[in-house]
Design an enzyme around this catalytic site. Structure first.
Site, PDB file in Angstrom:
ATOM      1  CD1 TRP A 106      48.332  11.477 -24.532  1.00  0.00           C
ATOM      2  CD2 TRP A 106      48.146  13.399 -23.412  1.00  0.00           C
ATOM      3  NE1 TRP A 106      46.997  11.814 -24.483  1.00  0.00           N
ATOM      4  CE2 TRP A 106      46.859  12.985 -23.803  1.00  0.00           C
ATOM      5  CE3 TRP A 106      48.278  14.597 -22.703  1.00  0.00           C
ATOM      6  CZ2 TRP A 106      45.703  13.717 -23.502  1.00  0.00           C
ATOM      7  CZ3 TRP A 106      47.131  15.325 -22.401  1.00  0.00           C
ATOM      8  CH2 TRP A 106      45.866  14.890 -22.794  1.00  0.00           C
ATOM      9  CG  ASP A 177      51.800   9.620 -19.258  1.00  0.00           C
ATOM     10  OD1 ASP A 177      50.922   8.949 -18.661  1.00  0.00           O
ATOM     11  OD2 ASP A 177      51.531  10.598 -19.985  1.00  0.00           O
ATOM     12  CE  LYS A 201      43.050   8.909 -21.017  1.00  0.00           C
ATOM     13  NZ  LYS A 201      44.167   9.866 -20.977  1.00  0.00           N
TER      14      LYS A 201
HETATM   15  C1  LIG Z   1      44.834  11.004 -20.963  1.00  0.00           C
HETATM   16  C2  LIG Z   1      46.299  11.093 -20.914  1.00  0.00           C
HETATM   17  C3  LIG Z   1      46.973  12.133 -20.256  1.00  0.00           C
HETATM   18  C4  LIG Z   1      46.239  13.294 -19.624  1.00  0.00           C
HETATM   19  O1  LIG Z   1      45.648  12.883 -18.456  1.00  0.00           O
HETATM   20  P1  LIG Z   1      44.871  13.894 -17.474  1.00  0.00           P
HETATM   21  O2  LIG Z   1      44.551  12.978 -16.336  1.00  0.00           O
HETATM   22  O3  LIG Z   1      43.682  14.396 -18.213  1.00  0.00           O
HETATM   23  O4  LIG Z   1      45.795  14.976 -17.100  1.00  0.00           O
HETATM   24  C5  LIG Z   1      48.348  12.103 -20.222  1.00  0.00           C
HETATM   25  N1  LIG Z   1      49.042  11.094 -20.778  1.00  0.00           N
HETATM   26  C6  LIG Z   1      48.436  10.092 -21.431  1.00  0.00           C
HETATM   27  C7  LIG Z   1      49.259   8.998 -22.036  1.00  0.00           C
HETATM   28  C8  LIG Z   1      47.051  10.059 -21.514  1.00  0.00           C
HETATM   29  O5  LIG Z   1      46.437   9.041 -22.154  1.00  0.00           O
END
Ligand SMILES: *Cc1c(COP(=O)(O)O)cnc(C)c1O
Length: 366
Positions: A106, A177, A201
């Site tokens: 990511w 993030d 999540k």
């Molecule tokens: C799941 C995830 C993403 C992607 O998220 P989307 O909402 O599908 O764009 C980005 N960064 C991390 C750390 C993730 O776990």
């Protein structure tokens, strides 16, 4: 009627398990919100009823996380993935550069998008050891005056997590993030310029992205940025510039109420640490049959990644676990093996069930 008796243990990495009381309340309210006579799916986002839900979610989130004055809380769309682009488009001035810590897939995607806007300096990377750790503070080589420094607090695929915040040079805003570990423990928002998280999540359902942004950063965006991509647009309109993801915001509000009722983030952290501790103890106590991917100091509380002695045994483990009502344990292909995602809403009884399954599997196949 609720089908809760049919529920199995869901280790999915995302979209992921939600608290059962949240699902049950959403089910009860789906046809008619109490006192409203219409579903949350059917009402105007400009209605008093929805404003109460949206602003109530913001107020609860501020209370739960202790968001200080001077920050906006935004409910956006496009997932964390759109934030990979929006962050540099808003915060990276023409000709400027930003620092990124590369701790996994990511982070790499965030870096790739930022490079389309400006210069990216990678302050440290864990790639050489397949992202099995978070770089130590001493390894972080910041550039002279980056526009911001970007980190990924939990690496969902590799199962690593920061347990100490990196410290960029003074005055450089830290951007995080936090998609897969937001609100897994107390969070000092004042240490960050911007925090973003896809909701599916730890917060709500897919379709909603949370952004917490420090007010002074709103003014950085270039004037010709498309209106929808500017944080300032959504800040000015309190996330109601256009139709927001109404159901996801409603579910977020239920999840926040649940976290507050459980005693807030200190209580949530205690439970998460205990849950993760049980799984890592099972791995470490297996005499090498189970091998954790993440180095111990970088282990994630949210995604526990480990290998077995062979790929055949890993396939068998996943198959037998699924049959035993433990779903979603297959690891991401870039690590292989097993990944147990045990987000806030994942019940401790499910961790106990997996630990017992692991012991029995080792006894019969070890
Ligand atoms: C799941 C995830 C993403 C992607 O998220 P989307 O909402 O599908 O764009 C980005 N960064 C991390 C750390 C993730 O776990």
């Amino acid at each position: 009627m609720s089908n809760s008796a049919e529920r199995i243990f869901n280790f999915s990495a995302g979209p992921a398990v939600l608290p059962l009381p949240v699902l049950e309340q959403a089910q009860r309210d789906l046809v008619a919100l109490p006192g409203v006579g219409m579903s949350v799916l059917e009402i105007s986002h400009r209605s008093k009823v929805f404003e109460e839900i949206c602003f109530g979610a913001e107020a609860d989130l501020r209370r739960l996380a202790g968001v200080p004055d001077g920050y906006h809380v935004l409910f956006l769309q496009g997932g964390a993935t759109l934030q990979f682009s929006m962050v540099p488009m808003n915060l990276l001035p023409k000709g400027g550069g930003a620092d990124y810590v590369d701790t996994g897939a990511w982070s790499a995607k965030a870096i790739q998008e930022a490079r389309k806007v400006g210069d990216v300096h990678v302050a440290a990377s864990s790639k050489a050891t397949n992202h099995d750790r978070i770089p130590a503070a001493g390894e972080l080589a910041w550039s002279a005056a980056p526009a911001y420094a970007h980190m990924t607090s939990n690496n969902t695929i590799f199962g690593t997590q920061y347990h100490h915040l990196p410290e960029p040079p003074a005055g450089v805003p830290l951007v995080n993030d936090a998609s897969s570990d937001i609100f897994c423990r107390p969070l000092d928002v004042s240490k960050f310029g911007l925090i973003y998280a896809g909701a599916q999540k730890n917060l709500s359902i897919a379709g909603l992205t949370l952004v917490i942004v420090r007010d002074d950063l709103l003014a950085r965006a270039p004037a010709d940025l498309p209106v929808y991509l500017a944080y300032s647009t959504h800040a000015k309109e309190r996330s109601l510039y256009n139709t927001p993801p109404v159901f996801a915001i409603y579910v977020l509000r239920l999840v926040l109420a649940q976290l507050l009722a459980e005693g807030g983030l200190d209580a949530v952290a205690e439970r998460n640490q205990r849950k993760a501790g049980k799984l890592y103890a099972a791995i470490d106590g297996s005499g090498g049959f189970y091998r954790g991917h993440a180095q111990p100091a970088s282990r994630s509380w949210m995604n526990v990644t480990y290998r077995l002695p062979s790929e055949e045994l890993e396939k068998l483990f996943v198959r037998e676990a699924t049959a035993a009502g433990l779903d979603g344990l297959k690891g991401h292909r870039s690590v292989g093996g097993i990944r147990a995602s045990i987000y806030n809403a994942f019940p401790e009884a499910g961790v106990d069930a997996l630990v017992a399954f692991m012991a029995e599997f080792q006894r019969t196949h070890g």
